[in-house]
Design an enzyme around this catalytic site. Sequence first.
Site, PDB file in Angstrom:
ATOM      1  N   PHE A 166      48.765 -78.660 -27.431  1.00 17.52           N
ATOM      2  CA  PHE A 166      48.191 -78.032 -26.237  1.00 17.52           C
ATOM      3  C   PHE A 166      48.276 -79.003 -25.060  1.00 17.52           C
ATOM      4  O   PHE A 166      47.769 -80.119 -25.128  1.00 17.52           O
ATOM      5  CB  PHE A 166      46.724 -77.667 -26.507  1.00 17.52           C
ATOM      6  CG  PHE A 166      46.003 -77.093 -25.316  1.00 17.52           C
ATOM      7  CD1 PHE A 166      46.425 -75.902 -24.734  1.00 17.52           C
ATOM      8  CD2 PHE A 166      44.901 -77.734 -24.765  1.00 17.52           C
ATOM      9  CE1 PHE A 166      45.760 -75.365 -23.634  1.00 17.52           C
ATOM     10  CE2 PHE A 166      44.220 -77.203 -23.676  1.00 17.52           C
ATOM     11  CZ  PHE A 166      44.657 -76.014 -23.110  1.00 17.52           C
ATOM     12  N   GLY A 167      48.918 -78.555 -23.974  1.00 14.37           N
ATOM     13  CA  GLY A 167      48.978 -79.340 -22.736  1.00 14.37           C
ATOM     14  C   GLY A 167      48.182 -78.646 -21.649  1.00 14.37           C
ATOM     15  O   GLY A 167      48.329 -77.428 -21.446  1.00 14.37           O
ATOM     16  N   TYR A 168      47.333 -79.406 -20.975  1.00 12.66           N
ATOM     17  CA  TYR A 168      46.510 -78.819 -19.899  1.00 12.66           C
ATOM     18  C   TYR A 168      46.582 -79.660 -18.624  1.00 12.66           C
ATOM     19  O   TYR A 168      45.986 -79.310 -17.610  1.00 12.66           O
ATOM     20  CB  TYR A 168      45.040 -78.688 -20.362  1.00 12.66           C
ATOM     21  CG  TYR A 168      44.437 -80.037 -20.716  1.00 12.66           C
ATOM     22  CD1 TYR A 168      44.614 -80.580 -21.989  1.00 12.66           C
ATOM     23  CD2 TYR A 168      43.742 -80.780 -19.769  1.00 12.66           C
ATOM     24  CE1 TYR A 168      44.095 -81.825 -22.311  1.00 12.66           C
ATOM     25  CE2 TYR A 168      43.227 -82.031 -20.075  1.00 12.66           C
ATOM     26  CZ  TYR A 168      43.411 -82.544 -21.350  1.00 12.66           C
ATOM     27  OH  TYR A 168      42.912 -83.790 -21.647  1.00 12.66           O
ATOM     28  N   GLY A 169      47.290 -80.802 -18.696  1.00  7.05           N
ATOM     29  CA  GLY A 169      47.394 -81.702 -17.539  1.00  7.05           C
ATOM     30  C   GLY A 169      48.848 -82.012 -17.278  1.00  7.05           C
ATOM     31  O   GLY A 169      49.679 -81.102 -17.154  1.00  7.05           O
ATOM     32  N   SER A 170      49.193 -83.299 -17.263  1.00  8.64           N
ATOM     33  CA  SER A 170      50.578 -83.673 -16.943  1.00  8.64           C
ATOM     34  C   SER A 170      51.574 -83.075 -17.937  1.00  8.64           C
ATOM     35  O   SER A 170      52.723 -82.818 -17.585  1.00  8.64           O
ATOM     36  CB  SER A 170      50.724 -85.201 -16.908  1.00  8.64           C
ATOM     37  OG  SER A 170      50.565 -85.744 -18.200  1.00  8.64           O
ATOM     38  N   GLU A 174      49.517 -91.428 -23.724  1.00  7.37           N
ATOM     39  CA  GLU A 174      48.119 -91.060 -23.440  1.00  7.37           C
ATOM     40  C   GLU A 174      47.144 -92.172 -23.861  1.00  7.37           C
ATOM     41  O   GLU A 174      45.965 -91.909 -24.056  1.00  7.37           O
ATOM     42  CB  GLU A 174      47.777 -89.742 -24.165  1.00  7.37           C
ATOM     43  CG  GLU A 174      48.701 -88.575 -23.844  1.00  7.37           C
ATOM     44  CD  GLU A 174      48.572 -88.048 -22.412  1.00  7.37           C
ATOM     45  OE1 GLU A 174      47.478 -88.164 -21.835  1.00  7.37           O
ATOM     46  OE2 GLU A 174      49.577 -87.549 -21.873  1.00  7.37           O
TER      47      GLU A 174
HETATM   48  C1  SIN Z   1      47.626 -83.218 -20.979  1.00  7.26           C
HETATM   49  O1  SIN Z   1      48.488 -83.204 -20.114  1.00  7.26           O
HETATM   50  O2  SIN Z   1      47.456 -82.229 -21.721  1.00  7.26           O
HETATM   51  C2  SIN Z   1      46.775 -84.440 -21.222  1.00  7.26           C
HETATM   52  C3  SIN Z   1      46.259 -85.085 -19.999  1.00  7.26           C
HETATM   53  C4  SIN Z   1      47.307 -85.667 -19.097  1.00  7.26           C
HETATM   54  O3  SIN Z   1      48.115 -86.504 -19.560  1.00  7.26           O
HETATM   55  O4  SIN Z   1      47.355 -85.316 -17.919  1.00  7.26           O
END
Ligand code: SIN
Length: 179
Positions: free
Chosen positions: A8-12, A87
């Site tokens: 699951f990705g929610y950011g970058s 991360e």
């Molecule tokens: C993500 O992207 O899901 C994790 C947080 C990030 O690296 O921005």
Amino acid sequence: MANETWLFGYGSIMWNTGFNFETSELCHVKGWVRRFWQGSTDHRGTPEFPGRVVTLIESASEHCWGTAYRLPACEATDIIDDLDYREKGGYDRTELSLTLSSGRTIAGITYIAHPHNPNYLGESPLEDIARQISFSTGPSGSNKEYILELHQALEQHNIQDGHVETLAQLILRQTESTL
Ligand code: SIN
């Protein structure tokens, strides 16, 4: 299938995925919200002047939308090793349940920066967060790029996120007023 690996990705990860995947689907995680409460000293800031990046914060009545990626079985271990490194600035690899847009619920992994990590910054007034993002930069680039790319990715997927939307608007306004 029991041995599929979903991430699951929610950011970058939504706009700078950086790994191969077999398929991706919009999905949400129940009981979590996306917040710019994690400090970034290795990507979008420095130890002296940390930037701010997103993490997931527990919030029982809410949910967070993002993208679920199904990893190729033969590459999954290497992809996860690379993401553990990417991360490493405070995020823990965490298992949680993903609800795909099709309604199917699957087990997935994601990266969460929990409040006990040394880079965690927590809540602040949105104007202060916006100012910090506007002025921070680190080895991966400007913090402004991070939020504006994320904002665009959410818009492209029709994902409403009031926190990211308000911050992006504040940052664009601050940029205009300094021109
Ligand atoms: C993500 O992207 O899901 C994790 C947080 C990030 O690296 O921005």
